[in-house]
Design an enzyme around this catalytic site. Structure first.
Site, PDB file in Angstrom:
ATOM      1  N   CYS A 266       7.948 -10.936 -50.030  1.00 31.09           N
ATOM      2  CA  CYS A 266       7.557 -10.602 -48.650  1.00 31.09           C
ATOM      3  C   CYS A 266       8.577  -9.748 -47.917  1.00 31.09           C
ATOM      4  O   CYS A 266       8.281  -8.622 -47.516  1.00 31.09           O
ATOM      5  CB  CYS A 266       7.286 -11.887 -47.870  1.00 31.09           C
ATOM      6  SG  CYS A 266       5.821 -12.782 -48.426  1.00 31.09           S
ATOM      7  N   PHE A 267       9.781 -10.280 -47.707  1.00 28.16           N
ATOM      8  CA  PHE A 267      10.743  -9.546 -46.896  1.00 28.16           C
ATOM      9  C   PHE A 267      11.006  -8.133 -47.424  1.00 28.16           C
ATOM     10  O   PHE A 267      10.912  -7.167 -46.666  1.00 28.16           O
ATOM     11  CB  PHE A 267      12.056 -10.316 -46.784  1.00 28.16           C
ATOM     12  CG  PHE A 267      12.020 -11.481 -45.828  1.00 28.16           C
ATOM     13  CD1 PHE A 267      10.866 -11.801 -45.128  1.00 28.16           C
ATOM     14  CD2 PHE A 267      13.139 -12.257 -45.628  1.00 28.16           C
ATOM     15  CE1 PHE A 267      10.822 -12.874 -44.254  1.00 28.16           C
ATOM     16  CE2 PHE A 267      13.120 -13.335 -44.751  1.00 28.16           C
ATOM     17  CZ  PHE A 267      11.965 -13.640 -44.066  1.00 28.16           C
TER      18      PHE A 267
END
Length: 428
Positions: A266-267
């Site tokens: 995600c990040f």
């Protein structure tokens, strides 16, 4: 309600199981027959705490899986949970999601009742109106009964089931009151039990909320790591410093643990995607670019500290932890990857250990050695680096005595200092 979920990856499988647990009838749709078989047998195709228990409870009852899109028209709401991997420039690849959106539209071409297609995948704000909504409309022959909405997910690997069932917020991005009501009908069984904030907005804004959320958290971690690096240069303990900083209610104590950096699916992907999208609009997001640069630098700093004690050339170095975070076998963007690459480039013999992620990493680095325990990895090692904060590493003690040279550089503050051990904390 009857909900169809297209895509049975990490997000799709989690929301499928959780929707069923809320009492809905759920049909999971995926092109992979092995995944479909696993879901119908109550087995989780991914390693996520609590997920298999939900699947085992509801499979064959409220939950079924199929490769057919027929269930789309039979359902009340359809969620699209297809991966959006990164292109080389950081932008997201919408190919698979666009195809699924069009296929969902095709299944709804003749539907006389209103139907909501909800994008669950993480996509940039412009992607909805420029790519995905047109794909649904193209497939449905512009059926006026079909609407498109956005419901971003805020799930963390290792706690995804709990995150879904006990959310801080849920975000409904819709273009009509009817679509908002549909999403409320989906989530009301959850919201009746938990006091979560509900944000009602348009689809593009809902999409941006997800990116802003992750970009803020990633930047906060990078800022904490940058401050931590400064503390290390001054000989100070960043954890003591940030414990006091976290008492300020404008900052809070969350995400103040400095270390070797953030990874996962995600990040890195979301920050890269919003940076690329901003550049497409001729805006240079300098702070977000700096957050990525700081994060990418942390594994190098870990190894610089190791080299203060051990020349990695021809040395046997143990890498403890391969998953990007504990409680998952996911190695995507794990900080162990650049750590191993750099060690090998400097001539080190690498022996790696992780309680669940070793086989996934073996596909990436088949040439290195994999130990079956932390103790085995440490035995005879000239040095060790800790990349993932698995709880079992906190219990290591006499195992360090078996090292040829007891040197440990800890990137996660999980190992205890002890006599006879040359210990370096990355930011403390």
């Amino acid at each position: 309600m009857h909900i169809s979920v297209i895509g049975s990856g990490y997000v799709g499988t989690t929301v499928t199981a959780c929707f069923a647990d809320l009492g809905h009838e759920v049909t999971a749709i995926d092109i992979d027959e092995d995944v479909v078989d696993a879901l119908n047998e109550g087995r989780a195709p991914i390693d996520e705490p609590g997920l298999e228990e939900l699947l085992a409870t509801h499979a064959g009852d409220r939950l079924e899986a199929t490769t057919s899109y027929d269930a789309v028209s039979e359902s009340d709401v359809t969620f699209l949970a297809i991966g959006t991997p990164s292109n080389e420039d950081g932008s997201i690849d919408l190919t698979a999601l666009e195809a699924a959106a069009e296929a969902a539209g095709e299944a709804l071409a003749d539907k006389a009742d209103r139907h909501l297609v909800v994008i669950k995948s993480t996509v940039t704000p412009t992607s909805i109106g420029e790519v995905l909504e047109p794909a649904v409309n193209r497939g449905s022959n512009d059926n006026p009964n079909v609407e498109v909405g956005m419901n971003p997910e805020f799930l963390r690997e290792g706690s995804a089931v709990d995150d879904f069932l006990t959310p801080d917020k849920v975000v409904f991005g819709t273009n009509s009151e009817w679509a908002t009501d549909q999403l409320h009908a989906v989530f009301d069984p959850l919201l009746d039990e938990h006091d979560a904030d509900v944000v009602e907005t348009d689809p593009a804004t809902a999409s941006m909320i997800k990116y802003a959320n992750n970009a803020f958290l990633a930047s906060k971690i990078s800022l904490v790591n940058d401050i931590g690096n400064v503390c290390k240069e001054f000989g100070l303990d960043a954890y003591e410093v940030m414990a006091a900083v976290g008492l300020d209610d404008r900052i809070s104590e969350q995400f103040l643990r400095s270390g070797v950096g953030w990874g996962g699916s995600c990040f890195p992907k979301d920050v890269d995607a919003i940076v690329a999208a901003a550049r497409d609009e001729d805006y240079d997001p300098a702070l977000l670019e700096a957050a990525v640069e700081i994060n990418d630098r942390q594994p190098e700093r870990l190894l610089e500290l190791l080299e203060d004690h051990v020349d990695p050339a021809d040395a046997r170095i143990a890498v403890l932890g391969l998953a990007f975070k504990p409680q998952t076998d996911d190695i995507r963007n794990s900080r162990a990857i650049p750590t191993i690459e750099t060690l090998r480039n400097r001539g080190a013999e690498v022996v790696a250990y992780d309680p669940v992620a070793a086989e996934n990493m073996r596909e990436r680095f088949p040439e290195i050695e994999y130990a079956d325990s932390a103790a085995s990895a440490l035995e005879g090692a000239d040095g060790a680096v800790v990349v993932t904060d698995w709880d079992e590493f906190a219990a290591l003690d006499e195992e360090f005595d078996a090292m040829a040279d007891p040197v440990v550089v800890d990137g996660r503050r999980i190992v205890e200092r002890r006599d006879g051990l040359a210990y370096e904390g990355l930011t403390w």
